[in-house]
Design a protein around this motif. Structure first.
Motif, PDB file in Angstrom:
ATOM      1  N   LYS A 147       0.624  -1.593   0.186  1.00  0.00           N
ATOM      2  CA  LYS A 147      -0.498   0.098  -0.364  1.00  0.00           C
ATOM      3  C   LYS A 147       1.260   1.158   0.054  1.00  0.00           C
ATOM      4  O   LYS A 147       1.757   1.967   0.782  1.00  0.00           O
ATOM      5  N   TYR A 148       0.057   1.982  -0.894  1.00  0.00           N
ATOM      6  CA  TYR A 148       1.230   3.579  -0.649  1.00  0.00           C
ATOM      7  C   TYR A 148       0.386   4.522  -0.575  1.00  0.00           C
ATOM      8  O   TYR A 148      -0.927   4.627  -1.180  1.00  0.00           O
ATOM      9  N   LEU A 149       0.889   5.891  -0.084  1.00  0.00           N
ATOM     10  CA  LEU A 149       0.186   7.079  -0.205  1.00  0.00           C
ATOM     11  C   LEU A 149       0.851   8.349  -1.275  1.00  0.00           C
ATOM     12  O   LEU A 149       2.409   7.814  -0.393  1.00  0.00           O
ATOM     13  N   TYR A 150       0.327   9.016  -1.702  1.00  0.00           N
ATOM     14  CA  TYR A 150       0.843  10.111  -2.805  1.00  0.00           C
ATOM     15  C   TYR A 150       0.513  11.299  -1.834  1.00  0.00           C
ATOM     16  O   TYR A 150      -0.905  11.143  -1.678  1.00  0.00           O
ATOM     17  N   TRP A 151       1.097  12.337  -2.250  1.00  0.00           N
ATOM     18  CA  TRP A 151      -0.046  13.761  -1.686  1.00  0.00           C
ATOM     19  C   TRP A 151       1.270  14.587  -1.925  1.00  0.00           C
ATOM     20  O   TRP A 151       2.636  13.945  -2.704  1.00  0.00           O
ATOM     21  N   GLY A 152       1.029  15.928  -2.211  1.00  0.00           N
ATOM     22  CA  GLY A 152       1.887  17.065  -2.323  1.00  0.00           C
ATOM     23  C   GLY A 152       1.340  18.031  -2.864  1.00  0.00           C
ATOM     24  O   GLY A 152       0.183  18.388  -3.585  1.00  0.00           O
ATOM     25  N   SER A 153       1.789  19.250  -2.990  1.00  0.00           N
ATOM     26  CA  SER A 153       1.740  20.550  -3.750  1.00  0.00           C
ATOM     27  C   SER A 153       2.441  22.029  -3.069  1.00  0.00           C
ATOM     28  O   SER A 153       3.718  21.522  -2.649  1.00  0.00           O
ATOM     29  N   GLY A 154       2.335  22.540  -2.715  1.00  0.00           N
ATOM     30  CA  GLY A 154       3.145  23.302  -2.159  1.00  0.00           C
ATOM     31  C   GLY A 154       4.158  24.244  -2.948  1.00  0.00           C
ATOM     32  O   GLY A 154       5.447  24.560  -2.088  1.00  0.00           O
ATOM     33  N   PHE A 155       4.393  24.018  -4.239  1.00  0.00           N
ATOM     34  CA  PHE A 155       5.191  24.404  -4.589  1.00  0.00           C
ATOM     35  C   PHE A 155       6.222  23.385  -4.003  1.00  0.00           C
ATOM     36  O   PHE A 155       7.919  23.412  -4.741  1.00  0.00           O
ATOM     37  N   GLN A 156       6.013  22.143  -3.926  1.00  0.00           N
ATOM     38  CA  GLN A 156       7.463  21.053  -2.873  1.00  0.00           C
ATOM     39  C   GLN A 156       6.489  19.608  -4.778  1.00  0.00           C
ATOM     40  O   GLN A 156       6.055  20.015  -5.661  1.00  0.00           O
ATOM     41  N   PRO A 157       7.672  18.760  -4.525  1.00  0.00           N
ATOM     42  CA  PRO A 157       7.416  17.920  -5.739  1.00  0.00           C
ATOM     43  C   PRO A 157       6.114  16.993  -4.973  1.00  0.00           C
ATOM     44  O   PRO A 157       5.820  16.722  -3.500  1.00  0.00           O
ATOM     45  N   ILE A 158       5.762  16.138  -5.567  1.00  0.00           N
ATOM     46  CA  ILE A 158       4.619  14.986  -5.804  1.00  0.00           C
ATOM     47  C   ILE A 158       5.693  13.494  -4.920  1.00  0.00           C
ATOM     48  O   ILE A 158       6.333  13.476  -5.440  1.00  0.00           O
ATOM     49  N   ARG A 159       4.548  13.953  -3.968  1.00  0.00           N
ATOM     50  CA  ARG A 159       5.523  12.879  -3.232  1.00  0.00           C
ATOM     51  C   ARG A 159       4.944  11.306  -3.151  1.00  0.00           C
ATOM     52  O   ARG A 159       3.904  11.114  -3.096  1.00  0.00           O
ATOM     53  N   VAL A 160       5.680   9.809  -2.916  1.00  0.00           N
ATOM     54  CA  VAL A 160       5.230   8.841  -2.512  1.00  0.00           C
ATOM     55  C   VAL A 160       5.683   7.949  -1.231  1.00  0.00           C
ATOM     56  O   VAL A 160       7.036   8.234  -0.760  1.00  0.00           O
ATOM     57  N   GLN A 161       4.977   7.648  -0.171  1.00  0.00           N
ATOM     58  CA  GLN A 161       5.837   6.849   0.654  1.00  0.00           C
ATOM     59  C   GLN A 161       5.027   5.315   1.268  1.00  0.00           C
ATOM     60  O   GLN A 161       3.606   5.562   1.170  1.00  0.00           O
ATOM     61  N   GLU A 162       5.415   4.310   1.520  1.00  0.00           N
ATOM     62  CA  GLU A 162       4.700   2.723   1.599  1.00  0.00           C
ATOM     63  C   GLU A 162       3.708   3.132   2.852  1.00  0.00           C
ATOM     64  O   GLU A 162       4.345   3.396   4.034  1.00  0.00           O
ATOM     65  N   LEU A 163       2.910   2.415   2.923  1.00  0.00           N
ATOM     66  CA  LEU A 163       2.075   2.380   4.368  1.00  0.00           C
ATOM     67  C   LEU A 163       2.411   0.653   4.380  1.00  0.00           C
ATOM     68  O   LEU A 163       2.564   0.420   4.065  1.00  0.00           O
ATOM     69  N   ALA A 164       1.447   1.486   6.309  1.00  0.00           N
ATOM     70  CA  ALA A 164       2.096  -0.258   6.689  1.00  0.00           C
ATOM     71  C   ALA A 164       0.912  -1.135   6.211  1.00  0.00           C
ATOM     72  O   ALA A 164      -0.438  -0.634   5.757  1.00  0.00           O
ATOM     73  N   ALA A 165       1.149  -2.402   6.464  1.00  0.00           N
ATOM     74  CA  ALA A 165      -0.270  -3.247   6.512  1.00  0.00           C
ATOM     75  C   ALA A 165      -1.835  -2.961   6.815  1.00  0.00           C
ATOM     76  O   ALA A 165      -2.890  -2.775   5.781  1.00  0.00           O
ATOM     77  N   ASP A 166      -1.691  -2.165   7.836  1.00  0.00           N
ATOM     78  CA  ASP A 166      -3.409  -1.749   8.287  1.00  0.00           C
ATOM     79  C   ASP A 166      -3.952  -0.369   7.452  1.00  0.00           C
ATOM     80  O   ASP A 166      -4.944  -0.063   7.785  1.00  0.00           O
ATOM     81  N   GLY A 167      -2.576   0.496   6.249  1.00  0.00           N
ATOM     82  CA  GLY A 167      -3.050   1.265   6.057  1.00  0.00           C
ATOM     83  C   GLY A 167      -3.572   2.655   6.582  1.00  0.00           C
ATOM     84  O   GLY A 167      -3.945   3.242   6.380  1.00  0.00           O
ATOM     85  N   LEU A 168      -2.913   2.056   8.075  1.00  0.00           N
ATOM     86  CA  LEU A 168      -3.107   3.468   8.748  1.00  0.00           C
ATOM     87  C   LEU A 168      -2.040   4.596   9.298  1.00  0.00           C
ATOM     88  O   LEU A 168      -2.733   5.525  10.620  1.00  0.00           O
ATOM     89  N   SER A 169      -1.346   4.372   9.175  1.00  0.00           N
ATOM     90  CA  SER A 169       0.474   4.766   9.073  1.00  0.00           C
ATOM     91  C   SER A 169       1.301   4.079   8.004  1.00  0.00           C
ATOM     92  O   SER A 169       1.021   3.650   7.608  1.00  0.00           O
TER      93      SER A 169
END
Length: 359
Positions: free
Chosen positions: A172-194
């Protein structure tokens, strides 16, 4: 007698055609979800409905054309954002244990002051934006916050989350970003809550004033098709300044992996820019999209845009919430390994509606 554009299908109605907008109300940053049971749901940024502020707007439909409003999907604010009025860009996922809502919000004043003090930014005028996650057993909610933010930071960098569950690897992954910074991605834990322990954000597409439509990048949405992962994102300024100067558009890049590196449409093909949707005479700032698939496997893009005939909301919440952004949708086709929208602008007349029966 002219033919009516409605046909009986089973116990409900399905539209043979539709004309944009499909939901002619202020409904920014729409996420469309197949919630099962024949229902599709759409979620949108905080707005005023019948004189009352809804933290997370939600509507539902059976035919993807005629939408009905539901109540506030997250009527109780998180304890860390209990007094703020910035709940942006909800993204909802259906998983085995229910429904997961990812959202962005600003920290309450006292918490924000502590956050700035810890980072040596006491005098910063910027607000503190955070990503959060909430869960519910039903697609309409109520969603309950997990109790703590996923990540926080100064300015509107940590906004516009989009979760992606990779069917190939189960990660599971989470993508996000704005504010003149890059779009980022980071892997989520298996439960999707962190976030997964030991993981770190990876920078993907960067903001670049020298690249058309990319002075600011935000609104990530990822789909996997064939051998590629496609990152849809939006660029430029959506909602400030004279309407005639707004260049906001929906763009696309692709990669062989969900964490990149991503190559934009322009980089791969030599096109002048990477836009799949740009403004038309009738619709300004098309973007912040989601992608969904109808019953025949056809892809569609749902997005917001500003109607030149009615560009402003009647009740202003604040900041960029002065412009009115209804929900539109158009068919996505694929050619030479890239998604396309016919004409590259919002459709202007009646077009065939999504299919509601199987392949």
């Amino acid at each position: 007698m002219p033919l009516l554009p409605l046909l009986i299908l089973g116990a409900g109605l399905t539209a043979a055609t539709y004309t944009n907008p499909v939901f002619d109300e202020d409904f920014p940053d729409p996420t469309v979800l197949d919630a099962g049971g024949g229902w599709y749901y759409a979620y949108a940024t905080q707005g005023t409905v019948a004189g009352k502020v809804q933290n997370v707007q939600v509507a539902r439909t059976r035919d993807l054309v005629k939408w009905e409003r539901m109540g506030d999907a997250m009527p109780v604010k998180p304890t860390w954002a209990s007094t703020t009025q910035m709940f942006w860009a909800p993204d909802v996922h259906r998983r085995e244990r229910g429904f997961f809502l990812y959202f962005s919000a600003t920290l309450d004043a006292e918490r924000a002051a502590s956050f700035k003090k810890e980072r040596g930014a006491v005098d910063s005028p910027e607000e503190v934006f955070c990503l959060g996650v909430a869960t519910s057993s039903k697609p309409e909610g109520p969603f309950r916050d997990s109790g703590r933010p996923l990540v926080c930071g100064l300015s509107f960098v940590n906004i516009d989350p989009m979760a992606f569950d990779d069917a190939r690897t189960g990660r599971k992954y989470l993508y996000w970003g704005s504010g003149f910074q890059p779009i980022r991605v980071q892997e989520l834990a298996a439960d999707g809550l962190s976030f997964k322990k030991g993981s770190a954000p990876t920078e993907l597409v960067r903001a670049d004033k020298g690249v058309p439509f990319q002075a600011l990048v935000e609104g990530a949405w990822v789909v996997q098709r064939g051998g590629y992962y496609y990152l849809f994102y939006s660029g430029e300024n959506c909602c400030h300044g004279p309407l005639q100067d707004v260049k906001y558009a929906a763009l696309v890049a692709r990669s062989r992996t969900p964490t990149g590196p991503f190559e934009t449409l322009a980089q791969a093909t030599g096109a002048p820019d990477s836009a799949v949707l740009r403004r038309s005479e009738a619709w300004i700032a098309p973007g912040h999209n989601s992608v969904f698939t109808d019953r025949k496997g056809q892809d569609w893009i749902a997005y917001h845009a500003i109607d030149v005939r009615r560009p402003y909301v009647e009740e202003v919440i604040g900041k960029d919430r002065s412009v009115r952004r209804p929900m539109l949708m158009d068919r996505l086709t694929w050619k030479d390994g890239w998604p396309r929208v016919e004409g590259g602008t919002p459709s202007a007349g009646p077009v065939a509606a999504p299919a509601l029966t199987g392949k």
